[in-house]
Design a protein around this motif. Structure first.
Motif, PDB file in Angstrom:
ATOM      1  N   ASP A   1      -5.146   7.500  -9.102  1.00 42.83           N
ATOM      2  CA  ASP A   1      -5.279   6.394  -7.956  1.00 42.83           C
ATOM      3  C   ASP A   1      -5.226   5.005  -8.964  1.00 42.83           C
ATOM      4  OD1 ASP A   1      -5.487   4.767  -5.822  1.00 42.83           O
ATOM      5  OD2 ASP A   1      -7.867   4.805  -5.659  1.00 42.83           O
TER       6      ASP A   1
ATOM      7  N   HIS B   1       2.068   1.744  -3.621  1.00 44.18           N
ATOM      8  CA  HIS B   1       1.119   2.170  -4.377  1.00 44.18           C
ATOM      9  C   HIS B   1       0.867   3.876  -4.003  1.00 44.18           C
ATOM     10  CE1 HIS B   1      -3.292   2.929  -5.628  1.00 44.18           C
ATOM     11  NE2 HIS B   1      -3.551   3.263  -4.565  1.00 44.18           N
TER      12      HIS B   1
ATOM     13  N   ARG C   1      -0.206   0.010 -11.202  1.00 44.75           N
ATOM     14  CA  ARG C   1      -1.348  -0.656 -11.669  1.00 44.75           C
ATOM     15  C   ARG C   1      -1.070  -1.544 -12.820  1.00 44.75           C
ATOM     16  NH1 ARG C   1      -5.156  -0.264  -7.544  1.00 44.75           N
ATOM     17  NH2 ARG C   1      -5.975   1.594  -7.071  1.00 44.75           N
TER      18      ARG C   1
ATOM     19  N   HIS D   1      -4.076   9.912   0.471  1.00 44.95           N
ATOM     20  CA  HIS D   1      -5.247   9.297  -0.044  1.00 44.95           C
ATOM     21  C   HIS D   1      -5.622   8.135   0.578  1.00 44.95           C
ATOM     22  CE1 HIS D   1      -3.502   6.555  -2.860  1.00 44.95           C
ATOM     23  NE2 HIS D   1      -4.601   5.870  -3.104  1.00 44.95           N
ATOM     24  N   ASP D   2      -4.900   7.067   0.857  1.00 44.37           N
ATOM     25  CA  ASP D   2      -5.138   5.883   1.462  1.00 44.37           C
ATOM     26  C   ASP D   2      -4.784   5.841   2.887  1.00 44.37           C
ATOM     27  OD1 ASP D   2      -6.634   4.645  -0.536  1.00 44.37           O
ATOM     28  OD2 ASP D   2      -4.758   3.382  -1.625  1.00 44.37           O
TER      29      ASP D   2
ATOM     30  N   HIS E   1     -12.065   9.588  -3.510  1.00 44.67           N
ATOM     31  CA  HIS E   1     -11.459   9.236  -4.502  1.00 44.67           C
ATOM     32  C   HIS E   1     -11.808   7.879  -4.820  1.00 44.67           C
ATOM     33  CE1 HIS E   1      -9.281   6.836  -1.055  1.00 44.67           C
ATOM     34  NE2 HIS E   1      -8.798   6.214  -1.952  1.00 44.67           N
TER      35      HIS E   1
ATOM     36  N   ARG F   1       0.804  -1.184  -0.054  1.00 48.71           N
ATOM     37  CA  ARG F   1      -0.022   0.041  -0.113  1.00 48.71           C
ATOM     38  C   ARG F   1       1.029   1.036   0.095  1.00 48.71           C
ATOM     39  NH1 ARG F   1      -4.749   0.804  -1.995  1.00 48.71           N
ATOM     40  NH2 ARG F   1      -4.851  -1.529  -1.626  1.00 48.71           N
TER      41      ARG F   1
HETATM   42 FE   LIG Z   1      -5.305   3.933  -3.646  1.00 47.85          FE
END
Ligand SMILES: [Fe+2]
Ligand SMILES: [Fe+2]
Length: 397
Positions: free
Chosen positions: A334, A227, A340, A256-257, A316, A224
């Protein structure tokens, strides 16, 4: 022989008085055109409240839309090194050998004119037209004009205009505090200021990124965290492309996460304690709450108070109808960050992100809805609502 006005200024931001002054000069001095010469890094002006030069340029471009005889000159923005007016007027003189050039400047610039670099060259190539500012003492203004006339070869004249608006610095200071301020700039400029988060009380530097990077390294699982770094750097790049304050976008990407690696019980309890609404689908799948809880953590845990950052984080996962620019940047970052690789047509979506942001948002929503349709009970109604909004938007634009 044409009569050409050149209105120099930082235009930070351009406001209605600037336009009115240019129009007054057009009429009074029978000019054919007035160019708004957006100053680059002016050597005689401090750079407080600095926003990106491209944003100042864009605001002038918007303000001049639909105005006859007013045009943009962006040469000083793109010139290397410090930008001196004498270079510009030497160029104007070469470009328009048979025309008469007029240099429009604010009265504050005139008072200081003798200290500029090579003012004699400027006044040789252009007649100086002085725009009075609010609160000017006309006697000392006349005196300054008289002094310049004695000191330099060219002519100096006063524009017959009664200043009654606000200065750029007052607009910068109070833009978000006083609703009436928006009326002092053109509506499309006001929209641009809000959309691009200009003159916000909050600005960020690389030191904030380093601090948040350390926090996220501790807070998130390794995958995470990787990412997150991808989203932060993609958000930075997208922000540069779409003229958004890049480090602000990077901060939003970093955070954001930030509520992704806590338990579902914790997410529910943070929402309940802080009166954050939990929808039916969020109660069923509490991981969907990581956006809302992350937005809350911005202020309460990470000392990040910018409302646009909190909003972009809150929405988001699903997006929302009529997303603002930062919402779109984070939503897209994202989805396309370099780590990704599972989503369909990623190459097209990545390309579109840097060419047509709204289309990119739409493509992502279309794929998300397709994907979710194979798991119908996981569909968040906000995703559907957002998809429908952008579908209609794309059809109508
Ligand atoms: Fe994310
Ligand atoms: Fe997320």
């Amino acid at each position: 022989m044409a009569r050409i006005g050149v209105y120099g200024g930082t235009f930070n931001p351009i406001h209605n008085t600037h336009i009115e002054i240019a129009k007054a000069a057009l009429v009074q001095f029978d000019l054919d055109i007035v160019y708004f010469l957006v100053a680059g890094a002016p050597p005689h002006k401090d750079t407080a409240d600095k926003i990106s030069d491209i944003n100042r340029l864009e605001m002038v471009r918007l303000a001049l839309k639909g105005e006859d005889c007013l045009a943009l000159d962006d040469r000083e923005i793109y010139r290397a090194g410090k930008s001196y007016s004498y270079i510009t007027f030497t160029e104007y003189n070469k470009e328009h050998p048979d025309d008469e050039i007029f240099f429009i400047m604010g009265s504050d610039s005139l008072i200081n004119f003798k200290n500029w670099v090579k003012p004699d060259i400027i006044s040789e190539f252009a007649t100086v037209l002085v725009a009075p500012r609010l609160g000017d003492d006309f006697e000392s203004l006349e005196k300054a004009i008289h002094e310049c006339k004695n000191m330099f070869v060219g002519d100096f004249m006063l524009i017959d205009y009664k200043a009654n608006g606000l200065s750029s610095s007052e607009i910068r200071k109070s833009f978000y505090k006083d609703l009436s301020i928006k009326g002092y700039v053109k509506p499309n400029v006001a929209e641009y200021i809000i959309e691009h988060n200009l003159y916000s009380d909050y600005s960020y530097t690389n030191a904030d990124i380093v601090r948040l990077d350390n926090e996220m390294k501790k807070e998130l699982k390794p995958s995470r965290y990787v990412h997150t770094l991808g989203v932060a750097s993609t958000a930075y790049d997208l922000a540069i492309k779409w003229n958004y304050p890049a480090v602000t976008a990077q901060v939003a990407g970093m955070l954001h996460d930030c509520a992704k690696c806590i338990s579902d019980e914790k997410r529910i309890s943070v929402c309940e304690k802080n009166n954050i609404t939990i929808t039916d689908i969020e109660r069923k799948y509490p991981h969907l709450l990581h956006g809302k809880v992350g937005a809350h953590y911005c202020k309460s845990k990470y000392d990040v108070f910018d409302e646009q950052i909190a909003h972009a984080i809150a929405v988001h996962t699903t997006g929302c109808p009529n997303m603002n620019l930062l919402d779109k940047i984070i939503f897209v970052a994202d989805y396309i960050e370099p780590g990704r690789d599972k989503q369909p047509r990623l190459d097209v979506i990545r390309y579109t992100a840097f060419n047509d942001l709204d289309l990119c948002v739409y493509l992502i929503l279309e794929d998300s809805v397709n994907y979710l349709n194979s798991n119908p009970d996981m569909v968040d109604p906000t995703t559907i609502e957002t998809f429908e909004y952008y579908k209609k938007y794309m059809e109508e634009r």
